[in-house]
Design an enzyme around this catalytic site. Structure first.
Site, PDB file in Angstrom:
ATOM      1  CG  HIS A 267       7.328  -0.915   5.200  1.00 55.93           C
ATOM      2  ND1 HIS A 267       7.113  -2.064   5.996  1.00 55.93           N
ATOM      3  CD2 HIS A 267       6.542  -0.583   4.485  1.00 55.93           C
ATOM      4  CE1 HIS A 267       5.968  -2.551   5.501  1.00 55.93           C
ATOM      5  NE2 HIS A 267       5.670  -1.497   4.514  1.00 55.93           N
TER       6      HIS A 267
ATOM      7  CD1 TRP B 276      -3.094   1.425   1.267  1.00 59.38           C
ATOM      8  CD2 TRP B 276      -1.429   2.488   2.192  1.00 59.38           C
ATOM      9  NE1 TRP B 276      -3.618   2.539   1.579  1.00 59.38           N
ATOM     10  CE2 TRP B 276      -2.452   3.199   2.303  1.00 59.38           C
ATOM     11  CE3 TRP B 276      -0.213   2.960   3.038  1.00 59.38           C
ATOM     12  CZ2 TRP B 276      -2.584   4.418   2.774  1.00 59.38           C
ATOM     13  CZ3 TRP B 276      -0.301   4.007   3.370  1.00 59.38           C
ATOM     14  CH2 TRP B 276      -1.341   4.963   3.115  1.00 59.38           C
TER      15      TRP B 276
ATOM     16  CB  SER C 253       3.708  -3.803   2.917  1.00 54.92           C
ATOM     17  OG  SER C 253       3.140  -2.957   3.841  1.00 54.92           O
TER      18      SER C 253
ATOM     19  CG  ASP D 278       8.738  -2.031   8.918  1.00 53.71           C
ATOM     20  OD1 ASP D 278       8.320  -1.255   8.888  1.00 53.71           O
ATOM     21  OD2 ASP D 278       8.675  -2.900   8.143  1.00 53.71           O
TER      22      ASP D 278
END
Length: 273
Positions: free
Chosen positions: A253, A29, A95, A224
């Site tokens: 991340h 996302w 993710s 992250d």
């Protein structure tokens, strides 16, 4: 463009490069298949068939008003896999996309699946709950939704700092990458972008973890700042039988970009093992 018309009329865009054992990539996302270019190029050049799609509501796919939940996303993946008749496929999810591919196996089984890779993934449960105290509080995600509704371009531009970890000493990410990230993110439906915050934060994948019965690689950075490793990867590795956890020291991340060479090497070794 290469698109698949799904059961509800949604047009799903996908890239299909190379030939050989297929690897299907599910993006994070609020991105698109383009986030996987470094992986797709690497593996297509090494004799693999690489496929990445734009999730409904994102990138070049249709923007329906509803359907932004993981059962729907998993069924979309199933239609793509069946239409392309993929067999012995390696599923890789980054993710939010880690939830897509995990839910696919939970809903559809692993008859077509060889291996699974969860990279910086939200599985098994992202948000803090009474029986999952290590995740971020629900108020964080409410703030994200509010920020998107108020000024999506600025919110997403600011979000890249945490995504790529450039608020840490020594972090180096080009301005081109920042510009591309914002450009990709703003292709998405604002409705999909907001609705998916609820989907990826609140969906409980713990039951799905027990249904994963293929070799699984879990990759996560220990710095992250978006999806904390303690709430996700470490628990996923404990819950998925026989899985392998690789922790990238100091990684943010966006490992598929900031640590692309390491991700590619580890994923190749895992697939070839």
């Amino acid at each position: 463009m290469t698109t698949l018309t799904l059961r509800d009329g949604t047009e799903l865009y996908y890239k299909d490069w190379g030939s050989g054992q297929p690897i299907l990539f599910s993006h994070g996302w609020p991105l698109s298949a383009d986030m996987w270019d470094a992986q797709m190029l690497f593996f297509a050049e090494r004799g693999y068939r690489t496929i990445a799609f734009d999730r409904r509501g994102f990138g070049r796919s249709s923007q329906p008003w509803t359907g932004y939940d993981y059962d729907t996303f998993a069924d979309d993946i199933a239609e793509l896999i069946e239409t392309l008749d993929l067999k012995d496929v390696v599923l890789a999810g980054f993710s939010m996309g880690g939830g897509d591919v995990a839910r696919y196996i939970a809903r559809k089984g692993s008859a077509r699946v060889a291996k699974l890779a969860l990279i910086s993934a939200v599985t098994p449960l992202f948000m803090k709950t009474p029986d999952h105290p290590v995740g971020p509080d629900a108020s964080l995600f409410a703030g994200i939704r509010a920020g998107l509704a108020a000024d999506r371009p600025q919110f997403l531009d600011d979000f890249s700092t945490l995504f790529y970890g450039t608020n840490r000493p020594g972090a180096k990410v080009s301005q081109g990458i920042f510009k591309q990230t914002l450009q990709i993110a703003l292709q998405a439906s604002v409705k999909a972008t907001i609705d998916c915050v609820t989907a990826f934060s609140e969906t409980d994948f713990r039951p799905d973890m027990a249904r994963i019965d293929v070799p699984t690689l879990v990759i996560h950075g220990d710095d992250d700042q978006v999806v904390p490793i303690e709430a996700t990867a470490k628990l996923a590795a404990e819950m998925i039988k026989g899985s392998q956890l690789k922790v990238y020291a100091g990684a943010p991340h966006a490992t598929c970009t900031t640590h692309k060479d390491q991700v590619n090497a580890d994923l190749l070794a895992f697939i070839q093992a």
